[in-house]
Design a protein around this motif. Structure first.
Motif, short mmCIF file in Angstrom:
data_model
loop_
_atom_site.label_atom_id
_atom_site.label_comp_id
_atom_site.label_asym_id
_atom_site.label_seq_id
_atom_site.Cartn_x
_atom_site.Cartn_y
_atom_site.Cartn_z
N HIS A 1 0.78 -1.23 0.04
CA HIS A 1 0.01 -0.11 -0.17
C HIS A 1 0.93 1.22 -0.13
O HIS A 1 2.22 1.11 0.09
N ASP A 2 0.24 2.42 -0.07
CA ASP A 2 0.93 3.59 0.10
C ASP A 2 1.39 3.80 1.49
O ASP A 2 1.00 3.10 2.49
N PHE A 3 2.57 4.51 1.55
CA PHE A 3 3.42 4.36 2.76
C PHE A 3 2.58 4.77 4.23
O PHE A 3 2.79 4.28 5.18
N LEU A 4 1.39 5.32 3.95
CA LEU A 4 0.92 6.13 5.18
C LEU A 4 -0.16 5.20 5.64
O LEU A 4 -0.86 5.29 6.65
N TRP A 5 -0.50 4.25 4.71
CA TRP A 5 -1.55 3.35 4.93
C TRP A 5 -1.87 2.73 6.35
O TRP A 5 -2.63 2.73 6.94
N ARG A 6 -0.54 2.05 6.56
CA ARG A 6 -0.60 1.47 8.02
C ARG A 6 -0.82 2.53 9.17
O ARG A 6 -1.41 1.95 10.31
N TYR A 7 -0.26 3.55 8.86
CA TYR A 7 -0.08 4.67 10.23
C TYR A 7 -1.64 5.30 10.22
O TYR A 7 -2.01 5.24 11.36
N HIS A 8 -2.25 5.64 9.10
CA HIS A 8 -3.45 6.12 9.21
C HIS A 8 -4.49 5.45 10.21
O HIS A 8 -5.05 5.83 10.78
N GLN A 9 -4.39 3.88 9.63
CA GLN A 9 -5.23 2.99 10.64
C GLN A 9 -5.05 3.11 12.21
O GLN A 9 -6.07 2.71 12.96
N ARG A 10 -3.94 3.62 12.55
CA ARG A 10 -3.85 3.69 14.02
C ARG A 10 -3.73 5.00 14.40
O ARG A 10 -3.72 5.29 15.61
N VAL A 11 -4.34 5.95 13.92
CA VAL A 11 -4.60 7.45 14.29
C VAL A 11 -5.49 7.25 15.42
O VAL A 11 -6.49 6.50 15.19
N PRO A 12 -5.63 8.01 16.67
CA PRO A 12 -6.33 7.63 17.73
C PRO A 12 -7.81 8.19 17.10
O PRO A 12 -8.06 9.10 16.70
N SER A 13 -8.76 7.42 17.71
CA SER A 13 -10.12 7.75 17.37
C SER A 13 -10.63 8.91 18.45
O SER A 13 -9.81 9.36 19.56
N ARG A 14 -11.67 9.33 18.35
CA ARG A 14 -12.15 10.33 19.11
C ARG A 14 -11.96 10.03 20.71
O ARG A 14 -12.56 8.79 21.01
N GLY A 15 -11.56 10.91 21.44
CA GLY A 15 -11.46 10.66 22.86
C GLY A 15 -10.11 9.91 23.44
O GLY A 15 -9.91 9.75 24.65
N MET A 16 -9.32 9.49 22.45
CA MET A 16 -8.35 8.51 22.73
C MET A 16 -6.89 9.30 22.53
O MET A 16 -6.81 10.46 21.59
N ILE A 17 -5.91 8.92 23.33
CA ILE A 17 -4.72 9.20 23.25
C ILE A 17 -3.80 8.03 22.48
O ILE A 17 -4.02 7.16 22.84
N GLY A 18 -3.11 8.51 21.36
CA GLY A 18 -2.54 7.24 20.65
C GLY A 18 -1.05 7.72 20.70
O GLY A 18 -0.61 8.87 20.62
N ILE A 19 -0.16 6.80 20.84
CA ILE A 19 1.24 6.99 21.08
C ILE A 19 1.85 6.14 19.79
O ILE A 19 1.61 4.72 19.96
N PHE A 20 2.58 6.71 19.06
CA PHE A 20 3.13 6.18 17.77
C PHE A 20 4.74 5.74 18.33
O PHE A 20 5.60 6.65 18.54
N ASN A 21 5.03 4.45 18.70
CA ASN A 21 6.53 4.11 19.00
C ASN A 21 7.17 3.86 17.46
O ASN A 21 7.03 2.42 17.17
N ARG A 22 7.93 4.88 17.04
CA ARG A 22 8.18 4.80 15.69
C ARG A 22 6.96 5.00 14.93
O ARG A 22 5.89 5.07 15.50
N SER A 23 7.18 5.74 13.51
CA SER A 23 6.01 6.17 13.02
C SER A 23 6.12 6.15 11.45
O SER A 23 7.25 5.80 10.88
N HIS A 24 5.36 6.96 10.68
CA HIS A 24 5.75 7.42 9.40
C HIS A 24 7.00 8.16 9.00
O HIS A 24 7.41 8.29 7.93
N TYR A 25 7.48 8.57 10.24
CA TYR A 25 8.83 9.09 9.94
C TYR A 25 9.98 8.22 9.49
O TYR A 25 10.97 8.49 9.01
N GLU A 26 9.57 6.89 9.94
CA GLU A 26 10.52 6.11 9.43
C GLU A 26 10.75 6.00 7.93
O GLU A 26 11.81 5.55 7.31
N ASP A 27 9.83 6.41 7.39
CA ASP A 27 9.56 6.11 5.76
C ASP A 27 10.46 7.44 5.31
O ASP A 27 10.63 7.37 4.05
#
Ligand code: ATP
Ligand code: MG
Length: 318
Positions: free
Chosen positions: A151-177
């Protein structure tokens, strides 16, 4: 109004480093952002600026990592000197996270990037102590799977973006790309270079849907990495953390520094700022990150929803 909020934040950020002035400026900025409706702060304007001019990378200004001292720890000499302040920020984060969850309208995305042994795991463990696990989601990104690579490189990250009300923590991220991918030559420059702009647009889009984005680069020195790798080798309980791959990556240290510097300089924006956090001293790193998160959440000013009307008259049957 929006401009006012930003100016108030800047004024606070630019205020003298000394205690009282800085505190007064910070509370003035805090008051201003609390007067602003939360969705305006997040959606129509950049997230309010916490008062850390030394660590926040100003959009457009760029950063030279060699100019940031990884050993910095302000006036704190020892871990126990910083402990009370860290405890206070943890309490603030726990309280504000509960409100964010109850409000259920916006979310917070934290991006953690660092060299191996830089302390991403330790930061998560120490800063989020006391936070309701139900309101947090940690996503760790390794080399992409076959499906992810298709898939496009953002695909896997976008799916893990926190939904409303949540705190999401990316341990490594789209910046690896734009980091490992560049350093190891996994794709050609014509492919990774345009990603800075793609990332900025992605983060801008998130911000427009109510996601506040904060990005932290945990800045350790090459000598500190050597000490940490050696201590993993020496301690039987830490050996499992040692990977020969870490030594291989260490061989590319200078290339990684160049890649981090360029990535951070090109992607620190008003809606998704980078913080270059001195990280040789673990407790100081935790303190800075906890402060920044707590101040950002506070400026977002999440509120519990209004209770239903007439609850005073409600009785619960036996
Ligand atoms: P820890 O070592 O603390 O468990 P880690 O994040 O270093 O955590 P590892 O399994 O050691 O986890 O390493 C993950 C590896 O995956 C890193 O070397 C990283 O560069 C690599 N990686 C992450 N994202 C990508 C990507 N998009 N493309 C290629 N490699 C990636
Ligand atoms: Mg690793």
């Amino acid at each position: 109004m929006a401009e006012e909020t930003r100016t108030a934040g800047r004024r606070a950020a630019g205020a003298a480093e000394s205690g009282q002035t800085q505190r007064a400026a910070r509370s003035a900025a805090g008051r201003r952002s609390r007067e602003t409706r939360p969705e305006q702060v997040v959606v129509a304007d950049p997230p309010p600026e916490p008062d850390y001019p030394r660590y926040r990378v100003e959009p457009g200004a760029g950063v030279r990592l060699a100019d940031v001292d990884p050993d910095e720890s302000e006036h704190f000499g020892r871990k126990k000197d910083a402990a009370p302040e860290l405890a206070r920020h943890r309490d603030r984060i726990a309280d504000l996270q509960a409100r964010l969850y109850g409000e259920n309208r916006r979310s917070l995305l934290l991006v953690l990037q660092a060299m191996d042994t830089g302390g991403k795991d330790g930061t998560i463990k120490h800063v989020f102590q006391g936070v309701n696990p139900q309101g947090c989601q940690v996503s760790s990104f390794k080399a992409p799977s076959a499906e992810e690579s298709a898939h496009d490189f953002l695909w896997r990250y976008h799916q893990r973006v926190p939904s409303r009300g949540m705190i999401g923590i990316f341990n490594r991220s789209h910046y690896e790309d734009v980091l490992v991918v560049r350093v190891k030559g996994l794709v050609p420059e014509e492919v990774w270079r345009p990603r800075y702009e793609v990332i900025n647009q992605f983060e801008q889009a998130l911000s427009l849907s109510g996601v506040t984005v904060l990005k932290f680069y945990l800045h350790i020195s090459k000598e500190e990495q050597k000490r940490r790798l050696e201590s993993r080798l020496a301690d039987p309980d830490k050996r499992w953390k040692f990977s020969a791959n870490d030594l291989r990556e260490r061989g590319y240290w200078d290339d990684y520094m160049a890649a981090f510097e360029e990535a951070i300089s090109n992607t620190s924006t008003d809606v998704a700022p980078w913080y270059v956090v001195p990280a040789n001293t673990k407790w100081y790193r935790n303190l800075v990150i906890a402060r920044t998160i707590a101040d950002t959440l506070e400026a977002m000013d999440p509120r519990y929803p209004e209770a239903e009307e007439g609850l005073d008259q409600v009785t619960v049957d036996d």
